[in-house]
Design an enzyme around this catalytic site. Structure first.
Site, PDB file in Angstrom:
ATOM      1  N   ASP A   1      33.658  62.711  33.641  1.00  9.83           N
ATOM      2  CA  ASP A   1      34.278  63.259  32.565  1.00  9.83           C
ATOM      3  C   ASP A   1      33.281  64.138  31.790  1.00  9.83           C
ATOM      4  O   ASP A   1      32.925  65.316  32.208  1.00  9.83           O
ATOM      5  CB  ASP A   1      35.108  62.131  31.750  1.00  9.83           C
ATOM      6  CG  ASP A   1      35.714  62.435  30.560  1.00  9.83           C
ATOM      7  OD1 ASP A   1      36.172  63.933  30.725  1.00  9.83           O
ATOM      8  OD2 ASP A   1      36.292  61.747  29.820  1.00  9.83           O
TER       9      ASP A   1
ATOM     10  N   ARG B   1      44.397  49.180  36.580  1.00  4.60           N
ATOM     11  CA  ARG B   1      43.463  49.243  37.818  1.00  4.60           C
ATOM     12  C   ARG B   1      43.878  48.905  39.274  1.00  4.60           C
ATOM     13  O   ARG B   1      43.077  49.287  40.116  1.00  4.60           O
ATOM     14  CB  ARG B   1      42.068  48.032  37.298  1.00  4.60           C
ATOM     15  CG  ARG B   1      41.539  48.464  36.170  1.00  4.60           C
ATOM     16  CD  ARG B   1      40.171  47.755  36.110  1.00  4.60           C
ATOM     17  NE  ARG B   1      39.485  47.531  34.575  1.00  4.60           N
ATOM     18  CZ  ARG B   1      38.805  48.592  34.092  1.00  4.60           C
ATOM     19  NH1 ARG B   1      38.469  49.811  34.833  1.00  4.60           N
ATOM     20  NH2 ARG B   1      38.286  48.375  33.023  1.00  4.60           N
TER      21      ARG B   1
ATOM     22  N   GLU C   1      30.880  55.815  41.292  1.00  8.14           N
ATOM     23  CA  GLU C   1      31.407  55.857  40.080  1.00  8.14           C
ATOM     24  C   GLU C   1      33.107  56.241  40.513  1.00  8.14           C
ATOM     25  O   GLU C   1      33.555  56.766  41.348  1.00  8.14           O
ATOM     26  CB  GLU C   1      30.928  57.166  39.146  1.00  8.14           C
ATOM     27  CG  GLU C   1      30.269  56.619  37.844  1.00  8.14           C
ATOM     28  CD  GLU C   1      31.013  55.764  36.950  1.00  8.14           C
ATOM     29  OE1 GLU C   1      31.850  55.250  37.262  1.00  8.14           O
ATOM     30  OE2 GLU C   1      30.695  56.176  35.761  1.00  8.14           O
ATOM     31  N   ASP C   2      33.761  56.054  39.264  1.00  6.78           N
ATOM     32  CA  ASP C   2      35.312  56.314  39.558  1.00  6.78           C
ATOM     33  C   ASP C   2      35.396  57.662  39.034  1.00  6.78           C
ATOM     34  O   ASP C   2      36.295  58.444  39.817  1.00  6.78           O
ATOM     35  CB  ASP C   2      36.116  55.368  38.604  1.00  6.78           C
ATOM     36  CG  ASP C   2      35.407  55.217  37.105  1.00  6.78           C
ATOM     37  OD1 ASP C   2      34.607  55.913  36.702  1.00  6.78           O
ATOM     38  OD2 ASP C   2      36.223  54.617  36.238  1.00  6.78           O
TER      39      ASP C   2
ATOM     40  N   ASP D   1      41.411  52.293  34.416  1.00  3.55           N
ATOM     41  CA  ASP D   1      42.419  51.412  33.546  1.00  3.55           C
ATOM     42  C   ASP D   1      42.595  52.713  32.234  1.00  3.55           C
ATOM     43  O   ASP D   1      42.131  53.448  31.804  1.00  3.55           O
ATOM     44  CB  ASP D   1      41.592  50.535  33.079  1.00  3.55           C
ATOM     45  CG  ASP D   1      40.565  50.701  31.923  1.00  3.55           C
ATOM     46  OD1 ASP D   1      39.597  51.683  32.267  1.00  3.55           O
ATOM     47  OD2 ASP D   1      40.749  50.225  30.765  1.00  3.55           O
TER      48      ASP D   1
ATOM     49  N   PHE E   1      44.269  62.127  31.346  1.00  5.59           N
ATOM     50  CA  PHE E   1      43.986  60.888  31.396  1.00  5.59           C
ATOM     51  C   PHE E   1      44.842  60.246  32.689  1.00  5.59           C
ATOM     52  O   PHE E   1      45.944  60.003  32.832  1.00  5.59           O
ATOM     53  CB  PHE E   1      44.236  59.913  30.209  1.00  5.59           C
ATOM     54  CG  PHE E   1      43.355  58.717  30.281  1.00  5.59           C
ATOM     55  CD1 PHE E   1      42.094  58.467  29.757  1.00  5.59           C
ATOM     56  CD2 PHE E   1      44.089  57.602  30.407  1.00  5.59           C
ATOM     57  CE1 PHE E   1      41.421  57.467  29.617  1.00  5.59           C
ATOM     58  CE2 PHE E   1      43.371  56.444  30.423  1.00  5.59           C
ATOM     59  CZ  PHE E   1      42.153  56.257  30.138  1.00  5.59           C
TER      60      PHE E   1
ATOM     61  N   LYS F   1      33.862  48.702  35.694  1.00  4.89           N
ATOM     62  CA  LYS F   1      34.734  48.181  36.331  1.00  4.89           C
ATOM     63  C   LYS F   1      35.499  49.197  37.258  1.00  4.89           C
ATOM     64  O   LYS F   1      35.867  49.002  38.271  1.00  4.89           O
ATOM     65  CB  LYS F   1      35.706  47.308  35.665  1.00  4.89           C
ATOM     66  CG  LYS F   1      35.269  46.151  34.985  1.00  4.89           C
ATOM     67  CD  LYS F   1      36.254  45.589  34.061  1.00  4.89           C
ATOM     68  CE  LYS F   1      35.760  44.629  33.054  1.00  4.89           C
ATOM     69  NZ  LYS F   1      36.785  44.083  32.203  1.00  4.89           N
ATOM     70  N   GLY F   2      35.611  50.454  36.833  1.00  8.02           N
ATOM     71  CA  GLY F   2      36.449  51.401  37.391  1.00  8.02           C
ATOM     72  C   GLY F   2      36.148  51.746  38.647  1.00  8.02           C
ATOM     73  O   GLY F   2      36.964  52.217  39.418  1.00  8.02           O
TER      74      GLY F   2
ATOM     75  N   LYS G   1      36.418  65.389  36.656  1.00 14.32           N
ATOM     76  CA  LYS G   1      36.934  66.442  35.442  1.00 14.32           C
ATOM     77  C   LYS G   1      35.724  67.375  35.188  1.00 14.32           C
ATOM     78  O   LYS G   1      35.305  67.112  34.244  1.00 14.32           O
ATOM     79  CB  LYS G   1      37.002  65.479  34.212  1.00 14.32           C
ATOM     80  CG  LYS G   1      38.491  64.937  34.326  1.00 14.32           C
ATOM     81  CD  LYS G   1      38.914  64.231  32.950  1.00 14.32           C
ATOM     82  CE  LYS G   1      40.007  63.188  32.909  1.00 14.32           C
ATOM     83  NZ  LYS G   1      40.104  62.439  31.664  1.00 14.32           N
TER      84      LYS G   1
HETATM   85  P1  IMP Z   1      31.930  60.162  30.947  1.00 15.78           P
HETATM   86  O1  IMP Z   1      30.660  59.433  30.547  1.00 15.78           O
HETATM   87  O2  IMP Z   1      32.400  60.961  29.675  1.00 15.78           O
HETATM   88  O3  IMP Z   1      31.703  61.076  32.223  1.00 15.78           O
HETATM   89  O4  IMP Z   1      33.091  59.092  31.353  1.00 15.78           O
HETATM   90  C1  IMP Z   1      32.879  58.300  32.337  1.00 15.78           C
HETATM   91  C2  IMP Z   1      33.587  57.209  32.055  1.00 15.78           C
HETATM   92  O5  IMP Z   1      34.817  57.147  31.588  1.00 15.78           O
HETATM   93  C3  IMP Z   1      34.064  56.904  33.374  1.00 15.78           C
HETATM   94  O6  IMP Z   1      33.682  55.990  34.267  1.00 15.78           O
HETATM   95  C4  IMP Z   1      35.557  56.139  33.101  1.00 15.78           C
HETATM   96  O7  IMP Z   1      35.271  54.862  33.153  1.00 15.78           O
HETATM   97  C5  IMP Z   1      35.890  56.535  31.949  1.00 15.78           C
HETATM   98  N1  IMP Z   1      37.040  57.688  32.039  1.00 15.78           N
HETATM   99  C6  IMP Z   1      37.016  59.231  31.919  1.00 15.78           C
HETATM  100  N2  IMP Z   1      38.125  59.765  32.182  1.00 15.78           N
HETATM  101  C7  IMP Z   1      38.983  58.769  32.328  1.00 15.78           C
HETATM  102  C8  IMP Z   1      40.295  58.938  32.934  1.00 15.78           C
HETATM  103  O8  IMP Z   1      41.067  59.843  32.849  1.00 15.78           O
HETATM  104  N3  IMP Z   1      40.948  57.538  32.950  1.00 15.78           N
HETATM  105  C9  IMP Z   1      40.345  56.238  32.963  1.00 15.78           C
HETATM  106  N4  IMP Z   1      39.004  56.413  32.607  1.00 15.78           N
HETATM  107  C10 IMP Z   1      38.428  57.508  32.346  1.00 15.78           C
HETATM  108 MG    MG Z   2      33.564  53.836  34.642  1.00 15.45          MG
END
Ligand code: IMP
Ligand code: MG
Length: 177
Positions: free
Chosen positions: A104, A167, A100-101, A161, A154, A44-45, A133
């Site tokens: 991370d 959101r 993507e949002d 969210d 965060f 949803k992000g 990040k």
């Molecule tokens: P990754 O797979 O660890 O790169 O994380 C990606 C997903 O984690 C993103 O699409 C977000 O939905 C969620 N996410 C990562 N960091 C944050 C944050 O700081 N706030 C909210 N959602 C996050």
């Molecule tokens: Mg996401």
């Protein structure tokens, strides 16, 4: 600002975000040069970022929505990506823009780009994320375009969210206690 007894510090205002989205769209418009694009919004992000970004893309464009999850309500990634709904049309020979949002650990980005690669022979695949990040990356992957780099905080708002909340904020901020 205080919401649900949590203080939110503004990191990127709505104005900052829209300005940056327009800059990214300019790059994408140069790249696509009027060719058709399939924009894939990762729910949803990415919903707010995706809807803003596509407004500035000057190509025939179709929007698709997929849903993945890696967080289970908290602020720490579970380290596993779940494909909740990943139904996509035939993307062979198409320009695919994954939206993507935030990147991370990079697990979601890797999962998605691998999934597209495995299933389709696209004309191009571009991965764009509102936030990056870089410091928390666990797998070797970089978005092709990103809005802003942030540190290990965060963040919420503009689609992102915490436990389903925030959101709807029109800015990105971080939760401080
Ligand atoms: P990754 O797979 O660890 O790169 O994380 C990606 C997903 O984690 C993103 O699409 C977000 O939905 C969620 N996410 C990562 N960091 C944050 C944050 O700081 N706030 C909210 N959602 C996050
Ligand atoms: Mg996401």
């Amino acid at each position: 600002m205080e919401i649900n007894n949590k203080k939110i510090e503004v990191l990127f205002s709505n104005k900052d975000i829209i300005q940056r989205v327009k800059e990214i769209a300019l790059e994408l418009n140069k790249k696509y040069n009027g060719e058709e694009v399939y924009a894939i919004c990762v729910l949803k992000g990415a919903v707010m970022f995706a809807t803003e970004l596509v407004k500035h893309i000057e190509s025939p464009l179709k929007m698709e929505f997929i849903r993945l999850s890696s967080y289970l309500g908290g602020t720490n990634t579970t380290g596993k990506v779940n494909a909740v709904d990943i139904a996509l049309p035939d993307l062979n020979h198409k320009n695919v823009l994954i939206i993507e949002d935030i990147v991370d650990t990079g697990l979601t980005a890797k999962f998605l780009t691998d999934f597209i690669k495995l299933n389709f022979k696209t004309k191009s695949t571009v991965f764009v994320s509102l936030l990056d990040k870089k410091i928390t990356r666990k797998v070797d992957i970089e978005p092709d375009f990103y809005g802003f780099e942030i540190d290990d905080k965060f963040v919420v708002g503009y689609g992102l969210d915490y436990d389903g909340y925030y959101r709807n904020l029109d800015y990105v901020g971080y939760l401080s206690k």
